[in-house]
Design an enzyme around this catalytic site. Structure first.
Site, PDB file in Angstrom:
ATOM      1  N   CYS A   1      -1.460   3.085  -1.556  1.00 57.80           N
ATOM      2  CA  CYS A   1      -2.387   2.440  -2.639  1.00 57.80           C
ATOM      3  C   CYS A   1      -2.041   0.985  -2.954  1.00 57.80           C
ATOM      4  CB  CYS A   1      -3.109   2.923  -4.282  1.00 57.80           C
ATOM      5  SG  CYS A   1      -1.661   4.310  -5.012  1.00 57.80           S
TER       6      CYS A   1
ATOM      7  N   GLY B   1      -4.339   0.917   1.037  1.00 58.65           N
ATOM      8  CA  GLY B   1      -5.424   2.246   1.192  1.00 58.65           C
ATOM      9  C   GLY B   1      -6.493   1.131   1.518  1.00 58.65           C
TER      10      GLY B   1
ATOM     11  N   ASN C   1       0.405   3.577  -9.190  1.00 56.90           N
ATOM     12  CA  ASN C   1       0.314   3.201  -7.243  1.00 56.90           C
ATOM     13  C   ASN C   1       1.753   3.928  -7.191  1.00 56.90           C
ATOM     14  OD1 ASN C   1       1.730   3.004  -4.585  1.00 56.90           O
ATOM     15  ND2 ASN C   1       1.699   0.740  -4.829  1.00 56.90           N
ATOM     16  N   GLY C   2       1.928   4.535  -6.379  1.00 52.23           N
ATOM     17  CA  GLY C   2       3.345   5.598  -6.335  1.00 52.23           C
ATOM     18  C   GLY C   2       2.607   7.323  -6.412  1.00 52.23           C
TER      19      GLY C   2
ATOM     20  N   TYR D   1       7.648  -2.210   7.345  1.00 52.52           N
ATOM     21  CA  TYR D   1       5.542  -1.545   7.688  1.00 52.52           C
ATOM     22  C   TYR D   1       4.213  -1.666   6.735  1.00 52.52           C
ATOM     23  CZ  TYR D   1       1.833   1.127   9.452  1.00 52.52           C
ATOM     24  OH  TYR D   1       0.871   1.029   9.761  1.00 52.52           O
TER      25      TYR D   1
END
Lengths: 496, 496, 496, 496
Positions: free
Chosen positions: B18, B44, B123-124, B264
């Site tokens: 996300c 996302g 996020n995580g 990436y």
């Protein structure tokens, strides 16, 4: 649906108006057509259509707004398009079309003649379409669309010839302008290019007896088809039962292929006129570096179409190549900009500057063309905001000073920057340290003509740069368009 | 909706789960959030949500499947999200979610407490989520979603603290794992990172008193916000009325930022940990050229993520850089492949080889990572089919041998090629002339650690390469996951 | 979209194939047309279309599947249809149309002639359409649709007459069969009925200078228009600038209005042929009670079309009237019936028996017609299951033994129960205590002909009951349809 | 989607807020639920939801806006709801719900407890919901919806009881107001009615071991289920493995069933409280004819809800019954009315007068109720416009003078015509020759109480007519609602 665009400043670019594809002799031909059109999506994003024929189920068609991948991937839809023979078309939207009628304008067009049905997909522009339409309506034809291409099918319906290929020749002899046409009957796949071969058309083979026709070779690659050859300017091929018959309905002619296909329209992995588009573009960068060298720290492409020329420029100049501008891969055509704070940030929605790379550098920006010039100004602002020391624009085409009437959507002449300013005025207006366009000769050299452009017999159609129109734009002249002084030949031709 | 993907072989890539964004003190904050999420779309693509608060209209929210640009650009929808305070979330789809319930899993999540409402975007990944959920249900909480992140809001609802920031600290102290969280109350914008700072979070200023929080700096650029600083590992900021209060709810800690963000996940134009992502990637290419040089004619990136490393490799090695693989800009996630003729052509839908460039050349292909390896094989086939003389793979990351439990969607360990093969076995299986990965030390050097990786105190979380998990994956261990021998510290930590 | 139906056993009913409406001299004429079509929705539920003309914006059109209320109520759509002149059409779906092409079959049809555009909306059926189509295609016309009605516009396009009304006369003289047509040019609204006046068409005035044409008077009521008169059989009216010109392009003729409009098609609140449809239906009930009296406790209509006749039957017989069958107001065309337990409960989805009322009673059920008879059987079962002591069917029309070729969708003859069984066989097959149909004379009496039917000069078209076709069904005869012995006149006529 | 309505002047009607249905022990229970909800669609048209449980696939749910027939008929959707146990809910939209959040308000609601999941569907209204919600939030519950019914599931989550049926009893003892609830666990179907049994709930059997619970018997008929009995006021049934356990969690009580279910809400083919709704309504017409006779020529129902009472009135009075008002079967909730010419014709979109029948007659119009009275005025205008000599309104319920707080959507008291005017004032305001309401005693007689209403122990809840509220409306009193003088008992009860 919010389509995204091949070029981040699409509204400031010229647009190809369509891509065409046909397949015969393969199982589920409509799937091949869908794949081919997907590979040709850069030639037209607004809408697409496919017509297929099956001996048991006859002709079936589907026309849809939006991307090929969003429509012609649905099993339910594809199941309605059975058969081993199919053709398709993707189209770019032209201004002013009314939303609630436009699906009728999406090709292929279909006509039922008493010897059977025929569908056609047309890439190009008919320069005498208005006159033809007027005549056909007077004789009782009823047009379904606002598309000029529909003239062809009505001319065919009224032809006194006995079979469909002959009727098509009959019709196309009345048509002026630029066209590559793919057509199909119940049993035949037909491909034709106008006498000058302005728009591309290639032939491929797939499997044993399967053949395909496509605007570009990249559409052969996607289905693993073997590239056989280009359809020649002025040639018609009729493919049936694994046989290809070739004829030349318009007599002998010399080609004038559209040079802008090399500059921008075609995909870099396509081969056109026997040349790699990527290599031509890279060579344009090389020519630019020779014609207009500059001391700088970094060569950056304006993504994505400027990339091959930027690589060539970097290689020839020895200046390092880098991605100074990053493109948002998810950009759409529109995005709200409702508050004063947000207004005018249009550019950043699609592109962002790689600030860490740009800062303090003398930057060469390589772009494919300048149309209105508004984009160039915005990009210059972004680069300077990011702290570039200098900005030098190098353009991989000559100044675009004339509209195209052969199937490309161009602004009116008074909107073309190069029609109204000298190069120095343009540089000043854009606000960069230097601005150079590749010369017309340099462009020809990059496109394989070692001697540059032969003004007596130019190999390409380069009207958008030179104003030298190989076919008089009949309807436009009627509407008051004034050709370049010295184009008397064409004007006379038009008057006849 | 057929979303297209950041990487052409998306199913063979690791995925960030996300991106998050929040804005306070700006007119129409939800528009800023929409723009920020658009810039973070690469983190996302499946769905997105926005919650906004306006003093007169309270909290309003919208959650939608699909791209930001396709939903949060509609004036009708945006008008339902008024106010100067808003947060948002974009999410990647994880496998197995049922289509008819998943909208409930789209964040931000919202809870009404008796001191007012609170929305959070996470996020995580919470490594003890299963245990927390079990406990909360036993105490009478009703979960709305299948998302682990919902635990946070329930922990907050049950906290005995008096105000929302304190409740958030209370809750996050119970949470193990990696998280960056953006939250909002009626008047405050809150940002927190876990003690190790595994996932990114940055702070920016817009206009006079406007502040924004975002996963990456590229989301500041899109709205013209000034990048102030990163939120530090273990830091919480509470922003209200132009004031920023900082605290450290988890005590002192040393960061272990995710190194794969450099490889990436993050956009190349973002700055993370004080470093340009683009420059790190280019340096990886330089390191690769030094560590694994090869005689060749052409360096090609696997588009688009391999591009900066390929540029670096070409610059360091002196081998010309070229676009040997062309990506279809209109590709979608799926495309029918119904006949034997068409089957197995998946790759060409998204990529095509620039055959004219590749033919006869010794080609170095630079890609960012190898996960399952299936993609590398297909690309190798394409390149050889196009007539390349040799194919050399250079990978801009070490072998990916361990799953990530900190917010990245990774295949199970037995699906990871590098977990099951030696480099030579991998080379043979893929079928290329040579295959080299950058070393872990080389990667650290490219990421700014001149001395390479310090095994006693590595600067980054590199568990996916090293198996060294900085936080014990509690739920996973319960489910039987076996950590690397020697990771006893973490195991012990988990047992406590 | 799941349209619901006027009759609960719609698939066992005859269907009108369309309703038409036109308005001139009113502001926003397309809104009037939308309202008029809404009132005529019972005549066709599958699709609708509107064409409007505005001096500044020309002709605009919209064609949509689904109900008028679901499409032509949207301000965005209606704003695309400006002007004071508009016509529209609603259509019933005929079997076998392919989903992906059928929108082209939705009327009005439009043709651009050199003297200007013309749109037409057609109610009826052209009995020589196949032959006309063949001829037109041979001469070079290209058909857009599979609709027979399109012949009219092509015949007009090829007419040598100078103006559109004359071209329409020219065209309609070539057309055989039953038709009411509403057409429009840029300035004129035109209405025509075939020489026999089989299908209805009425004229109304709205405001000062506004005029409307409609299939039924109920469409005048909805807009508060004053009912002026019917268009006469064989009459054409051309309305322009508040003037109405009448002519008789087909010479003198005697009308043969469709008697089934009285029985079932028209709305009960319409006035046709100077008679209230409701009153005709109530009188049919009176006739039935006289012709086929029965001792019973309760008279129930089969909702909703049987209601007026049931009221008449109850009033004449003195047997109490009651709602023995309750219709679900939310029924749709389809509903899943996936398990054995649920299968065969189709009827109850739409209707339910009022068990408390029915139990132990001798019930007279009044329905409008028997087509296949399958419905009658199911209703009988429901009524008996609910505990009725006896069931008597009274049908408000004679046995339907012949297909209609004049604009009504009828099953093939071998599917018509009355074509294959005697009344007693029908009674037995349906399984009721008694079954009676009103006589043809009784029907004529109810429809205002005190003397019953005059076999030498019947006032109505009653071919579906009598097999006496007033116009030879040319295409059908070509396809092998065999008329009733004794219909030599028509056959001869066809042969000429 | 433009839903149409049970009553043509829906906005001037009271509305039931929901219908509920559950099935256990049948294959594909969700299909049964879909059918049952379809039969109950008149109780709520805005949205519907189904939860199903299958041992292998767990709980699955779908919630959709729109009609049952438009959503829960799709095989793809129904296939996601497997299992032999399912419950469902249809709901009426209440004003002010925000479009982008409301799907969360659609029942059934689901909660995961540590002993397993539970779904509930609630018909009725909780009069102390605001207070309960406040308390639950303070204790850490997070509400998903704005629906009061969600309190029940949170109360259950916090109950200290060991199993779900006991938790439900625990929860419902805290709830005040009117409710019928259907719930399900993994293995049990549960039904409960509040102590007064204000809202209906019936039990049926289908097949061998299948049981269903439904709001009305018409939902048993549609699936061919046998009507066993009503769930009694204050009763809970727990159905599992073909066994039904009954208990009385709220102690002994006497029912006060909602009399308006007889007047308007329930379908005429349902049996409630042992009485046929149709017969009750017909008897109301009989009572009206006795209480308020009038000399007239025609009795007409206001379709469709006034029909049974009109039949009764006609039978008792001897005045002929006729369909003076015809309803458009295709009406929608909205229709544009953009021009002055068209404005104010709203009524005719839905209804049309049968002018031929009405002209010159003295007409008795029978309607079910008068709420705001605006509709009655419009209908009167229509009837007089059509030439009626006299108009007499007869209303099949007493004056509606008080709002309902037990699950019916009523306007505020100041919008209720009868709360602000005497009968004579109402007659004058509506503008008719006479206006009579059935008396409360007459209504009770028609509903089976031969002695009329017993003021000491009325059999029904008739608060909307009498202001006698059987349960104090706690939240409303808090908001300032003032009960009728003399309702001290209820007020005291509320204060405790």
């Amino acid at each position: 649906m919010q389509p995204f665009l091949a070029h981040p400043f699409d509204s400031d670019r010229l647009h190809e108006e369509c891509g065409i594809f046909g397949a015969i002799g393969v199982v589920d031909a409509s799937n091949f057509v869908a794949l081919g059109l997907h590979a040709l999506q850069h030639r037209g994003q607004e809408a697409g259509g496919i017509v297929a024929h099956h001996p048991d189920f006859g002709f079936n068609s589907a026309h849809r707004f939006g991307y090929v991948r969003d429509n012609f991937t649905k099993p339910d839809l594809m199941a309605t398009l059975p058969g081993q023979l199919a053709i398709g078309h993707v189209r770019y939207s032209t201004a002013g079309t009314k939303a609630n009628t436009a699906i009728r304008d999406v090709q292929p067009f279909f006509g039922e003649f008493h010897m059977g049905g025929c569908a056609i997909a047309h890439n190009g522009n008919i320069t005498n379409a208005a006159a033809l339409r007027r005549e056909l309506i007077e004789r009782g034809s009823i047009f379904q669309s606002s598309s000029d291409s529909e003239c062809i099918i009505h001319l065919m319906a009224r032809s006194i010839q006995r079979n469909i290929p002959e009727r098509m020749k009959d019709a196309l002899r009345r048509v002026e302008g630029a066209f590559s046409v793919i057509a199909m009957t119940r049993t035949k796949l037909i491909g034709v290019r106008d006498a000058l071969g302005v728009r591309p058309l290639v032939l491929g083979r797939v499997g044993e007896d399967g053949y395909v026709l496509a605007s570009e070779t990249c559409a052969l690659d996607i289905i693993g088809a073997e590239f056989l050859r280009e359809i020649e300017p002025g040639e018609m091929v009729v493919i049936s039962k694994g046989q290809i018959e070739s004829s030349r309905p318009f007599g002998p002619s010399t080609g004038r292929f559209c040079i802008f296909e090399h500059v921008y329209f075609s995909r870099p992995d396509s081969i056109i006129g026997g040349r790699s588009v990527y290599e031509t573009r890279r060579q344009i960068g090389v020519e630019l570096a020779r014609e207009a060298p500059v001391e700088a720290d970094l060569v950056c492409p304006v993504p994505d179409s400027g990339t091959p020329a930027a690589i060539g420029f970097a290689q020839e100049s020895g200046i390092p190549y880098g991605m100074g501008i990053i493109r948002n891969q998810y950009m759409g055509r529109t995005f709200i900009e409702p508050t004063d704070q947000i207004r005018n940030m249009g550019v950043r929605l699609k592109l962002n500057v790689n600030r860490a790379l740009i800062r303090g550098k003398r930057v060469v920006l390589v772009d494919d063309s300048v149309v209105r010039g508004t984009t160039s100004r915005k990009i210059k602002d972004m680069i300077l905001d990011a702290g570039a020391a200098e900005v030098h624009f190098r353009i991989a085409s000559p100044p675009t000073a004339w509209p195209c009437f052969y199937g490309v959507d161009t602004p009116d002449r008074d909107k073309l920057l190069a029609a109204n300013m000298s190069p120095e005025q343009m540089r000043e207006w854009i606000g960069v340290d230097s601005l150079s366009f590749v010369s017309l000769d340099g462009l020809y050299r990059a496109a394989g003509e070692a001697a540059g452009r032969d003004p007596q017999a130019p190999r390409y159609c380069d009207a958008c740069f030179s104003g030298d129109y190989p076919v008089a734009p009949f309807d436009q002249l009627e509407r008051g368009f004034r050709m370049k002084v010295g184009s008397e030949t064409a004007v006379k031709q038009a008057a006849e």
